[in-house]
Design a protein around this motif. Structure first.
Motif, mmCIF file in Angstrom:
data_model
loop_
_atom_site.group_PDB
_atom_site.id
_atom_site.type_symbol
_atom_site.label_atom_id
_atom_site.label_comp_id
_atom_site.label_asym_id
_atom_site.label_seq_id
_atom_site.Cartn_x
_atom_site.Cartn_y
_atom_site.Cartn_z
ATOM 1 N N ALA A 219 6.583 10.201 11.807
ATOM 2 C CA ALA A 219 5.338 9.430 11.836
ATOM 3 C C ALA A 219 4.621 9.518 10.495
ATOM 4 O O ALA A 219 4.036 8.534 10.016
ATOM 5 C CB ALA A 219 4.437 9.936 12.958
ATOM 6 N N ARG A 220 4.662 10.705 9.880
ATOM 7 C CA ARG A 220 4.053 10.864 8.563
ATOM 8 C C ARG A 220 4.778 10.006 7.531
ATOM 9 O O ARG A 220 4.150 9.364 6.684
ATOM 10 C CB ARG A 220 4.088 12.342 8.150
ATOM 11 C CG ARG A 220 3.604 12.619 6.734
ATOM 12 C CD ARG A 220 2.176 12.151 6.513
ATOM 13 N NE ARG A 220 1.712 12.447 5.168
ATOM 14 C CZ ARG A 220 0.717 11.811 4.558
ATOM 15 N NH1 ARG A 220 0.056 10.832 5.199
ATOM 16 N NH2 ARG A 220 0.344 12.152 3.340
ATOM 17 N N LEU A 221 6.118 9.967 7.632
ATOM 18 C CA LEU A 221 6.881 9.142 6.701
ATOM 19 C C LEU A 221 6.549 7.662 6.883
ATOM 20 O O LEU A 221 6.411 6.926 5.890
ATOM 21 C CB LEU A 221 8.379 9.373 6.892
ATOM 22 C CG LEU A 221 9.305 8.537 6.002
ATOM 23 C CD1 LEU A 221 9.026 8.783 4.523
ATOM 24 C CD2 LEU A 221 10.763 8.818 6.323
ATOM 25 N N VAL A 222 6.423 7.230 8.114
ATOM 26 C CA VAL A 222 6.057 5.828 8.361
ATOM 27 C C VAL A 222 4.717 5.515 7.713
ATOM 28 O O VAL A 222 4.541 4.444 7.104
ATOM 29 C CB VAL A 222 6.034 5.531 9.866
ATOM 30 C CG1 VAL A 222 5.431 4.145 10.139
ATOM 31 C CG2 VAL A 222 7.441 5.613 10.456
ATOM 32 N N HIS A 223 3.773 6.441 7.823
ATOM 33 C CA HIS A 223 2.469 6.217 7.189
ATOM 34 C C HIS A 223 2.616 6.114 5.673
ATOM 35 O O HIS A 223 1.997 5.233 5.042
ATOM 36 C CB HIS A 223 1.511 7.359 7.542
ATOM 37 C CG HIS A 223 0.183 7.259 6.849
ATOM 38 N ND1 HIS A 223 -0.780 6.340 7.202
ATOM 39 C CD2 HIS A 223 -0.327 7.954 5.780
ATOM 40 C CE1 HIS A 223 -1.832 6.463 6.401
ATOM 41 N NE2 HIS A 223 -1.576 7.434 5.536
ATOM 42 N N LEU A 224 3.423 6.999 5.081
ATOM 43 C CA LEU A 224 3.632 6.933 3.639
ATOM 44 C C LEU A 224 4.255 5.604 3.228
ATOM 45 O O LEU A 224 3.888 5.025 2.197
ATOM 46 C CB LEU A 224 4.529 8.088 3.194
ATOM 47 C CG LEU A 224 3.935 9.497 3.286
ATOM 48 C CD1 LEU A 224 5.010 10.533 3.001
ATOM 49 C CD2 LEU A 224 2.762 9.655 2.320
ATOM 50 N N LEU A 225 5.194 5.123 4.040
ATOM 51 C CA LEU A 225 5.840 3.847 3.721
ATOM 52 C C LEU A 225 4.884 2.676 3.917
ATOM 53 O O LEU A 225 4.850 1.742 3.109
ATOM 54 C CB LEU A 225 7.082 3.660 4.590
ATOM 55 C CG LEU A 225 8.214 4.668 4.353
ATOM 56 C CD1 LEU A 225 9.322 4.464 5.377
ATOM 57 C CD2 LEU A 225 8.765 4.550 2.941
ATOM 58 N N ASP A 226 4.106 2.723 4.990
ATOM 59 C CA ASP A 226 3.173 1.623 5.257
ATOM 60 C C ASP A 226 2.093 1.510 4.193
ATOM 61 O O ASP A 226 1.539 0.426 3.980
ATOM 62 C CB ASP A 226 2.521 1.806 6.629
ATOM 63 C CG ASP A 226 3.441 1.443 7.783
ATOM 64 O OD1 ASP A 226 4.464 0.775 7.533
ATOM 65 O OD2 ASP A 226 3.137 1.821 8.930
ATOM 66 N N THR A 227 1.757 2.615 3.549
ATOM 67 C CA THR A 227 0.683 2.610 2.543
ATOM 68 C C THR A 227 1.217 2.627 1.115
ATOM 69 O O THR A 227 0.443 2.734 0.163
ATOM 70 C CB THR A 227 -0.243 3.818 2.750
ATOM 71 O OG1 THR A 227 0.526 5.028 2.709
ATOM 72 C CG2 THR A 227 -0.956 3.718 4.103
ATOM 73 N N ALA A 228 2.545 2.525 0.968
ATOM 74 C CA ALA A 228 3.126 2.524 -0.378
ATOM 75 C C ALA A 228 2.673 1.286 -1.146
ATOM 76 O O ALA A 228 2.572 0.187 -0.597
ATOM 77 C CB ALA A 228 4.652 2.565 -0.281
ATOM 78 N N ALA A 229 2.415 1.477 -2.415
ATOM 79 C CA ALA A 229 1.940 0.373 -3.257
ATOM 80 C C ALA A 229 3.114 -0.507 -3.683
ATOM 81 O O ALA A 229 4.096 -0.019 -4.242
ATOM 82 C CB ALA A 229 1.220 0.923 -4.479
ATOM 83 N N LEU A 230 2.990 -1.795 -3.399
ATOM 84 C CA LEU A 230 3.987 -2.774 -3.813
ATOM 85 C C LEU A 230 3.342 -3.747 -4.791
ATOM 86 O O LEU A 230 2.145 -4.049 -4.679
ATOM 87 C CB LEU A 230 4.520 -3.543 -2.607
ATOM 88 C CG LEU A 230 5.349 -2.752 -1.597
ATOM 89 C CD1 LEU A 230 5.591 -3.587 -0.343
ATOM 90 C CD2 LEU A 230 6.665 -2.330 -2.206
ATOM 91 N N PRO A 231 4.105 -4.261 -5.749
ATOM 92 C CA PRO A 231 3.512 -5.207 -6.706
ATOM 93 C C PRO A 231 3.151 -6.526 -6.050
ATOM 94 O O PRO A 231 3.726 -6.921 -5.033
ATOM 95 C CB PRO A 231 4.623 -5.387 -7.744
ATOM 96 C CG PRO A 231 5.886 -5.039 -7.029
ATOM 97 C CD PRO A 231 5.512 -3.979 -6.030
ATOM 98 N N ASP A 232 2.166 -7.196 -6.646
ATOM 99 C CA ASP A 232 1.806 -8.542 -6.201
ATOM 100 C C ASP A 232 2.792 -9.550 -6.792
ATOM 101 O O ASP A 232 3.727 -9.184 -7.501
ATOM 102 C CB ASP A 232 0.375 -8.874 -6.652
ATOM 103 C CG ASP A 232 -0.664 -8.009 -5.942
ATOM 104 O OD1 ASP A 232 -0.434 -7.669 -4.762
ATOM 105 O OD2 ASP A 232 -1.673 -7.665 -6.574
ATOM 106 N N VAL A 233 2.548 -10.811 -6.509
ATOM 107 C CA VAL A 233 3.375 -11.874 -7.082
ATOM 108 C C VAL A 233 3.294 -11.825 -8.595
ATOM 109 O O VAL A 233 2.210 -11.715 -9.171
ATOM 110 C CB VAL A 233 2.913 -13.252 -6.572
ATOM 111 C CG1 VAL A 233 3.661 -14.360 -7.283
ATOM 112 C CG2 VAL A 233 3.133 -13.357 -5.069
ATOM 113 N N ASP A 234 4.442 -11.868 -9.236
ATOM 114 C CA ASP A 234 4.503 -11.919 -10.698
ATOM 115 C C ASP A 234 4.633 -13.378 -11.115
ATOM 116 O O ASP A 234 5.703 -13.971 -10.996
ATOM 117 C CB ASP A 234 5.690 -11.099 -11.204
ATOM 118 C CG ASP A 234 5.702 -10.982 -12.720
ATOM 119 O OD1 ASP A 234 5.813 -12.023 -13.389
ATOM 120 O OD2 ASP A 234 5.601 -9.851 -13.226
ATOM 121 N N VAL A 235 3.532 -13.937 -11.612
ATOM 122 C CA VAL A 235 3.510 -15.360 -11.964
ATOM 123 C C VAL A 235 4.513 -15.663 -13.062
ATOM 124 O O VAL A 235 5.181 -16.713 -13.057
ATOM 125 C CB VAL A 235 2.084 -15.781 -12.391
ATOM 126 C CG1 VAL A 235 2.070 -17.241 -12.820
ATOM 127 C CG2 VAL A 235 1.098 -15.536 -11.266
#
Length: 396
Positions: A219-235
């Protein structure tokens, strides 16, 4: 608009629908039904018209598709039309307002599972091959029609058999006959998928010793994955969608008194041109390392990569996108290029260095759901567009 299209496309419509209806009446649910009956309908149709075709088999020898090959009389690249003839399951048949295998026409709609995805397209592509065969000597390169199965299982064994066939000409590009009149899919996010196993000591829930279970760690790992920072659209990349991470499965534990010592998690990451499979794996392994440092156990968390497909995107002037978009414009249709969020067989082809389009066909309802049906009024227009696009690619 449709009235202005070629008379040949209008005449062909009834025959296309007749063949598509026969295909719908042969259930071909992926992983449920045998594929022989539906492929047999196509074999008989092709043989009756002396169209060159042969069977495709997987590594175990199972029948996974048919390949029609129309060689041109002049040198040039080969192009492929692809439509799967396996389907999604029916779901709750009692919820359907008609039989899923009826193949009937009701109020201008072709009804039944596979009408939209993609038996109507398979019938249409067979007819285009029949149209072009008599003038093949005047064409450059060649046309292949791939009629594959095992797509809806996610195995894509029909397409894989085609790509590994030593005799088949390598196509320069593929046009996939998914439905939808307003868009031509010219790109899609890729994917990187992993199975993650989270461990912990086993124990008894009533014990005086405090044990952090695998469920709590997972469950802790799922939280870490759900809150991981992903890049936005690269124009700057020209790719219009951002990456996306989803935890899609979580299995572990049983009963009430046992402390779970293992949880299995599935993670699906949709990748882009600026966030690829390497980036996805790096992000997942970073989260796993953080978990193991924060809640250490004797057995480290295990990450196993299970699938990787690259993202792809064709420019509007790249083939076969240019031919299909141009033919649609000449037919008076307003069709926009689209980059799809879900991955499709175009990603599999992109991994082989083969350009692909998808998602141009008739309007539809109920795809993969209840009361699947395809609207037939636009079929002559769609037929004419593909016919014109193929002729252009073959120098006809």
């Amino acid at each position: 608009m449709i009235e202005d299209l070629s008379q040949a496309a209008q005449v062909r419509t009834a025959s296309v629908v007749e063949l598509a209806s026969e295909l719908i009446r042969r259930p071909s649910r992926a992983g449920i039904d045998a594929y022989g009956p539906v492929l047999g309908v196509l074999e008989n149709w092709l043989a009756a018209r002396d169209l060159p075709h042969r069977r495709l088999h997987d590594a175990a020898g199972a029948l996974v598709g048919l390949l029609v090959e129309i060689p041109g009389g002049r040198p040039g690249p080969w192009w492929t039309l692809d439509a799967c003839v396996d389907t999604a399951p029916y779901g709750d048949e009692a919820a359907w307002s008609f039989s899923p295998a009826c193949g009937d026409i009701m109020d201008g709609w072709l009804c039944g599972r596979g009408a939209a995805d993609s038996k109507l397209a398979a019938a249409m592509f067979c007819h285009i091959a029949a149209d072009l065969a008599p003038c093949a000597a005047d064409l450059a390169g060649g046309l292949a029609v791939l009629l594959d199965v095992d797509e809806h299982t996610g195995g894509f064994d029909g397409a894989r058999a085609y790509l590994t066939d030593r005799v088949a000409a390598r196509p320069a590009g593929v046009m996939i006959g998914y439905p939808g009149l307003d868009e031509i899919v010219v790109g899609g996010r890729g994917l990187w998928r992993a199975a993650i196993t989270v461990h912990a000591p086993s124990g008894h829930s009533g014990s005086g010793q405090t044990v952090v279970s695998a469920i709590s760690r997972a469950a802790r790992l799922v939280h870490l994955l759900d809150t991981a920072a992903l890049p936005d659209v690269d124009v700057g990349s020209g790719f219009p969608l951002p990456p996306k991470l989803s935890v899609t499965a979580f299995h572990g534990g049983q009963g009430f008194s046992a402390i779970c010592d293992r949880v299995d998690i599935n993670v699906d990451v949709r990748t882009t041109l600026v966030f690829d499979a390497h980036d996805a794996e790096t992000l997942i392994r970073k989260a796993v390392a953080e978990l193991d440092a924060e809640l250490p156990v004797a057995v480290p968390t295990d990450v196993t990569s299970v699938a990787t497909w690259p993202p792809f995107r064709l420019a509007e002037d790249e083939q076969p996108a240019a031919a299909l978009l141009g033919a649609a414009a000449e037919a008076g249709l307003t069709v926009r290029p689209k980059t799809a969020g879900p991955s499709n067989i175009g990603n599999l082809l992109a991994g082989e260095g083969i350009a692909a389009t998808a998602g141009f066909g008739v309007p539809y309802e109920g795809l993969h759901g209840i009361d699947e049906r395809a609207h037939l009024a636009e079929l002559p227009a769609v037929y004419a567009v593909y016919h014109r696009a193929v002729l252009g690619l073959l120098g006809g």
